[in-house]
Design a protein around this motif. Structure first.
Motif, PDB file in Angstrom:
ATOM      1  N   ALA A 147      17.623   7.108  -5.735  1.00 39.18           N
ATOM      2  CA  ALA A 147      17.390   5.679  -5.980  1.00 39.18           C
ATOM      3  C   ALA A 147      18.543   5.069  -6.776  1.00 39.18           C
ATOM      4  O   ALA A 147      18.979   3.946  -6.483  1.00 39.18           O
ATOM      5  CB  ALA A 147      16.068   5.483  -6.721  1.00 39.18           C
ATOM      6  N   ALA A 148      19.052   5.788  -7.758  1.00 39.85           N
ATOM      7  CA  ALA A 148      20.160   5.282  -8.574  1.00 39.85           C
ATOM      8  C   ALA A 148      21.419   5.125  -7.727  1.00 39.85           C
ATOM      9  O   ALA A 148      22.131   4.115  -7.832  1.00 39.85           O
ATOM     10  CB  ALA A 148      20.413   6.217  -9.755  1.00 39.85           C
ATOM     11  N   TRP A 149      21.682   6.086  -6.879  1.00 32.29           N
ATOM     12  CA  TRP A 149      22.872   6.003  -6.039  1.00 32.29           C
ATOM     13  C   TRP A 149      22.727   4.869  -5.036  1.00 32.29           C
ATOM     14  O   TRP A 149      23.650   4.097  -4.799  1.00 32.29           O
ATOM     15  CB  TRP A 149      23.116   7.333  -5.341  1.00 32.29           C
ATOM     16  CG  TRP A 149      24.503   7.445  -4.769  1.00 32.29           C
ATOM     17  CD1 TRP A 149      25.652   6.967  -5.322  1.00 32.29           C
ATOM     18  CD2 TRP A 149      24.873   8.062  -3.560  1.00 32.29           C
ATOM     19  NE1 TRP A 149      26.720   7.273  -4.519  1.00 32.29           N
ATOM     20  CE2 TRP A 149      26.272   7.947  -3.430  1.00 32.29           C
ATOM     21  CE3 TRP A 149      24.168   8.735  -2.572  1.00 32.29           C
ATOM     22  CZ2 TRP A 149      26.977   8.461  -2.346  1.00 32.29           C
ATOM     23  CZ3 TRP A 149      24.867   9.242  -1.510  1.00 32.29           C
ATOM     24  CH2 TRP A 149      26.252   9.110  -1.395  1.00 32.29           C
ATOM     25  N   ARG A 150      21.537   4.752  -4.472  1.00 34.44           N
ATOM     26  CA  ARG A 150      21.255   3.666  -3.523  1.00 34.44           C
ATOM     27  C   ARG A 150      21.427   2.306  -4.200  1.00 34.44           C
ATOM     28  O   ARG A 150      21.849   1.342  -3.575  1.00 34.44           O
ATOM     29  CB  ARG A 150      19.836   3.841  -2.977  1.00 34.44           C
ATOM     30  CG  ARG A 150      19.441   2.806  -1.960  1.00 34.44           C
ATOM     31  CD  ARG A 150      18.078   3.172  -1.373  1.00 34.44           C
ATOM     32  NE  ARG A 150      17.550   2.132  -0.553  1.00 34.44           N
ATOM     33  CZ  ARG A 150      17.944   1.865   0.678  1.00 34.44           C
ATOM     34  NH1 ARG A 150      18.892   2.578   1.234  1.00 34.44           N
ATOM     35  NH2 ARG A 150      17.402   0.888   1.374  1.00 34.44           N
ATOM     36  N   ALA A 151      21.111   2.231  -5.490  1.00 26.10           N
ATOM     37  CA  ALA A 151      21.218   0.974  -6.235  1.00 26.10           C
ATOM     38  C   ALA A 151      22.667   0.647  -6.598  1.00 26.10           C
ATOM     39  O   ALA A 151      22.937  -0.411  -7.153  1.00 26.10           O
ATOM     40  CB  ALA A 151      20.361   1.038  -7.490  1.00 26.10           C
ATOM     41  N   GLY A 152      23.598   1.568  -6.324  1.00 29.69           N
ATOM     42  CA  GLY A 152      25.005   1.272  -6.523  1.00 29.69           C
ATOM     43  C   GLY A 152      25.657   1.880  -7.743  1.00 29.69           C
ATOM     44  O   GLY A 152      26.793   1.517  -8.079  1.00 29.69           O
ATOM     45  N   LEU A 153      24.996   2.818  -8.422  1.00 30.44           N
ATOM     46  CA  LEU A 153      25.646   3.476  -9.557  1.00 30.44           C
ATOM     47  C   LEU A 153      26.893   4.207  -9.075  1.00 30.44           C
ATOM     48  O   LEU A 153      26.892   4.793  -7.998  1.00 30.44           O
ATOM     49  CB  LEU A 153      24.702   4.488 -10.213  1.00 30.44           C
ATOM     50  CG  LEU A 153      23.973   4.018 -11.474  1.00 30.44           C
ATOM     51  CD1 LEU A 153      23.005   2.900 -11.143  1.00 30.44           C
ATOM     52  CD2 LEU A 153      23.258   5.155 -12.123  1.00 30.44           C
ATOM     53  N   THR A 154      27.928   4.164  -9.879  1.00 32.42           N
ATOM     54  CA  THR A 154      29.146   4.914  -9.563  1.00 32.42           C
ATOM     55  C   THR A 154      28.893   6.390  -9.851  1.00 32.42           C
ATOM     56  O   THR A 154      27.914   6.746 -10.521  1.00 32.42           O
ATOM     57  CB  THR A 154      30.324   4.436 -10.430  1.00 32.42           C
ATOM     58  OG1 THR A 154      30.034   4.755 -11.797  1.00 32.42           O
ATOM     59  CG2 THR A 154      30.571   2.939 -10.264  1.00 32.42           C
ATOM     60  N   PHE A 155      29.812   7.233  -9.412  1.00 31.78           N
ATOM     61  CA  PHE A 155      29.665   8.666  -9.699  1.00 31.78           C
ATOM     62  C   PHE A 155      29.707   8.912 -11.201  1.00 31.78           C
ATOM     63  O   PHE A 155      28.974   9.737 -11.722  1.00 31.78           O
ATOM     64  CB  PHE A 155      30.726   9.495  -8.974  1.00 31.78           C
ATOM     65  CG  PHE A 155      30.489   9.567  -7.498  1.00 31.78           C
ATOM     66  CD1 PHE A 155      29.400  10.242  -6.985  1.00 31.78           C
ATOM     67  CD2 PHE A 155      31.354   8.952  -6.621  1.00 31.78           C
ATOM     68  CE1 PHE A 155      29.157  10.302  -5.625  1.00 31.78           C
ATOM     69  CE2 PHE A 155      31.132   9.008  -5.250  1.00 31.78           C
ATOM     70  CZ  PHE A 155      30.028   9.676  -4.751  1.00 31.78           C
ATOM     71  N   ALA A 156      30.559   8.185 -11.913  1.00 28.67           N
ATOM     72  CA  ALA A 156      30.646   8.350 -13.370  1.00 28.67           C
ATOM     73  C   ALA A 156      29.322   7.960 -14.030  1.00 28.67           C
ATOM     74  O   ALA A 156      28.827   8.658 -14.924  1.00 28.67           O
ATOM     75  CB  ALA A 156      31.790   7.510 -13.934  1.00 28.67           C
ATOM     76  N   GLU A 157      28.735   6.851 -13.606  1.00 28.07           N
ATOM     77  CA  GLU A 157      27.449   6.414 -14.163  1.00 28.07           C
ATOM     78  C   GLU A 157      26.340   7.399 -13.808  1.00 28.07           C
ATOM     79  O   GLU A 157      25.476   7.708 -14.627  1.00 28.07           O
ATOM     80  CB  GLU A 157      27.088   5.021 -13.638  1.00 28.07           C
ATOM     81  CG  GLU A 157      28.001   3.923 -14.139  1.00 28.07           C
ATOM     82  CD  GLU A 157      27.838   2.615 -13.374  1.00 28.07           C
ATOM     83  OE1 GLU A 157      28.045   1.565 -14.001  1.00 28.07           O
ATOM     84  OE2 GLU A 157      27.508   2.642 -12.165  1.00 28.07           O
TER      85      GLU A 157
END
Length: 132
Positions: free
Chosen positions: A100-110
């Motif tokens: 869900a976080a990746w889908r929401a656009g978090l960067t790899f660092a975040e």
């Protein structure tokens, strides 16, 4: 013994056996926790239909597999088929949270800051050919 229980192992993954495999368990877990994980698919045949899941989004694909000797979930974040981050975790809710976080656009660092079990894969540049 059902096909799902044979593929998954009742001892390690009784909750996944009950839900019919990893993909249905991820869908249910995400819904129960209000997480948008995108479209979830699994292979159509063989043992992998119970033990593997892919969560699809515009960011790429989250591929999830199962540990065979101990209970854990292996997560690969892939863009254009290339693994850019990976991690292992024991909690299915955390798998859904990563997706869900990746889908929401978090960067790899975040993502790796929020989920310390995830690790960005650093790719080395291809060697430059020496011109003589």
């Amino acid at each position: 013994m059902s096909e799902a229980s044979t593929a998954l192992g009742v001892r390690l993954y009784p909750d996944l056996v009950e839900r019919g495999g990893l993909a249905p368990a991820l869908i249910e877990t995400a819904a129960r926790h209000g997480l948008d994980v995108g479209r979830v698919t699994a292979p159509e045949q063989g043992r992998a239909r119970f033990t593997c899941a892919e969560l699809h989004s515009d960011e790429g694909v989250v591929c999830v597999g199962l540990g065979s000797q101990a209970r854990y979930f292996m997560i690969d974040l892939r863009v254009s088929g290339e693994v850019l981050a990976r991690g292992d975790v024991m909690d299915l809710v955390q798998v859904a949270q990563v997706a869900a976080a990746w889908r929401a656009g978090l960067t790899f660092a975040e993502l790796t800051a929020r989920f310390p079990f995830m690790e960005e894969i650093k790719h080395r540049p291809a060697p430059v050919a020496q011109v003589s």
